[in-house]
Design an enzyme around this catalytic site. Structure first.
Site, PDB file in Angstrom:
ATOM      1  CG  ASP A  79      26.151 -34.153  -1.550  1.00 39.41           C
ATOM      2  OD1 ASP A  79      26.972 -34.325  -0.820  1.00 39.41           O
ATOM      3  OD2 ASP A  79      24.868 -34.072  -0.976  1.00 39.41           O
ATOM      4  CE  LYS A 131      19.499 -36.416  -0.905  1.00 33.73           C
ATOM      5  NZ  LYS A 131      21.076 -35.654  -1.005  1.00 33.73           N
ATOM      6  CG  HIS A 167      -1.913   0.986   1.269  1.00 37.30           C
ATOM      7  ND1 HIS A 167      -2.644   1.113   2.302  1.00 37.30           N
ATOM      8  CD2 HIS A 167      -2.175   2.172   0.421  1.00 37.30           C
ATOM      9  CE1 HIS A 167      -3.732   1.979   2.313  1.00 37.30           C
ATOM     10  NE2 HIS A 167      -3.165   2.784   1.142  1.00 37.30           N
ATOM     11  CG  ASP A 189      -2.306  -2.601   4.918  1.00 37.29           C
ATOM     12  OD1 ASP A 189      -2.164  -2.188   5.979  1.00 37.29           O
ATOM     13  OD2 ASP A 189      -2.392  -1.886   3.650  1.00 37.29           O
TER      14      ASP A 189
END
Ligand code: MN
Length: 270
Positions: free
Chosen positions: A226, A224, A40, A48
């Protein structure tokens, strides 16, 4: 139910296009609670911050805006409750009227309180999760000890979690979350922009620990390594690679960015 008396008294609805204050029935028990932030630009620029509660929007004015850095606690002045409908307001409030200036819908989504909200409001301590497009994770609003200036001053701050950052993390968001418009475009009454990027609010997928593999079919496993989880945003022939914390990694992996951009250009997908 709240009557929104303060809200209605401050405004002349023959002049401003803001919604008239009518509270809604309290449906908060069974529904998800809405949250919205409006940027605003009135006499003093502020954000706000509004949380749906009891059929209205509890509201705080935050001069500096929120920060993703848990060390940056931001003054949040509690102001009059706003009607729920206000969460859709974006536009200009005529100069000379209460809050005269430009209002941009800056973030929206849902919030989830921890604990009893009425007790939290009475005690001056609200803890909650924000599920917005731009603000996510755990946040807190804590009321300051009684203020001499008669204002209802609180602090809004990020609580430490995976979403926390060591910077403010909000400067890059300069357009409307709903319409894509900049401040200037809102002031000129520009048409809503088409969001070119439908994945503006996407997050990376994170791994979850489990004790056993899924029982049904349709899954594979992979080792997995890195690395980085990255989202690629492609628009008008350019690719941008962002980490899960919104760090720009485009220049770290230029060959991937270029390959993605040219792939999508060839496919004419954007
Ligand atoms: Mn305001």
């Amino acid at each position: 139910m709240t009557e929104l008396k303060d809200y209605n008294q401050k405004r002349d609805f023959d002049i401003t296009t803001e919604p008239k204050g009518q509270s809604q029935p309290n449906i908060t028990a069974q529904a998800e609670l809405r949250y919205v932030i409006q940027h605003h630009w009135s006499r003093r620029e502020h954000y706000d911050f509004r949380l749906e509660w009891n059929g209205v929007l509890l509201s705080w004015a935050i001069p500096k805006g929120p920060s993703y850095n848990p060390n940056e606690k931001r003054l949040a002045v509690m102001v009059e409750e706003h009607p729920l409908e206000y969460r859709n307001f974006e536009g200009k409030i005529p100069q000379g009227e209460y809050g005269g200036g430009t209002v941009m819908l800056w973030d929206e989504g849902w919030w989830q309180p921890f604990g009893d909200v009425e007790q939290g409001l009475a005690k001056g301590s609200l803890k909650f999760v924000l599920k917005g497009a731009r603000l996510k994770g755990k946040w807190a609003l804590v009321k300051l000890a009684d203020n001499k200036d008669g204002k209802n001053n609180w602090l809004l701050f990020k609580e430490k979690d995976d979403y926390a950052k060591d910077n403010t993390g909000i400067e890059q968001f300069t357009n409307s979350i709903r319409t894509g418009r900049t401040k200037e475009e809102i002031e000129q009454g520009a048409e809503f922009q088409t969001m070119h990027n439908p994945f503006d609010i996407a997050s990376v997928q994170l791994a979850k620990l489990a004790t056993a593999p899924p029982k049904d079919n349709g899954w594979i496993y992979e080792i997995k390594y890195d690395g980085y989880r990255i989202l690629a945003f492609i628009e008008q022939g350019k690719a941008k690679l962002l980490s899960r914390n919104n760090n720009d990694l485009t220049y770290r992996f230029p060959s991937i960015a270029q390959a993605l951009a040219s792939f999508f250009l060839q496919e004419r997908w954007c």
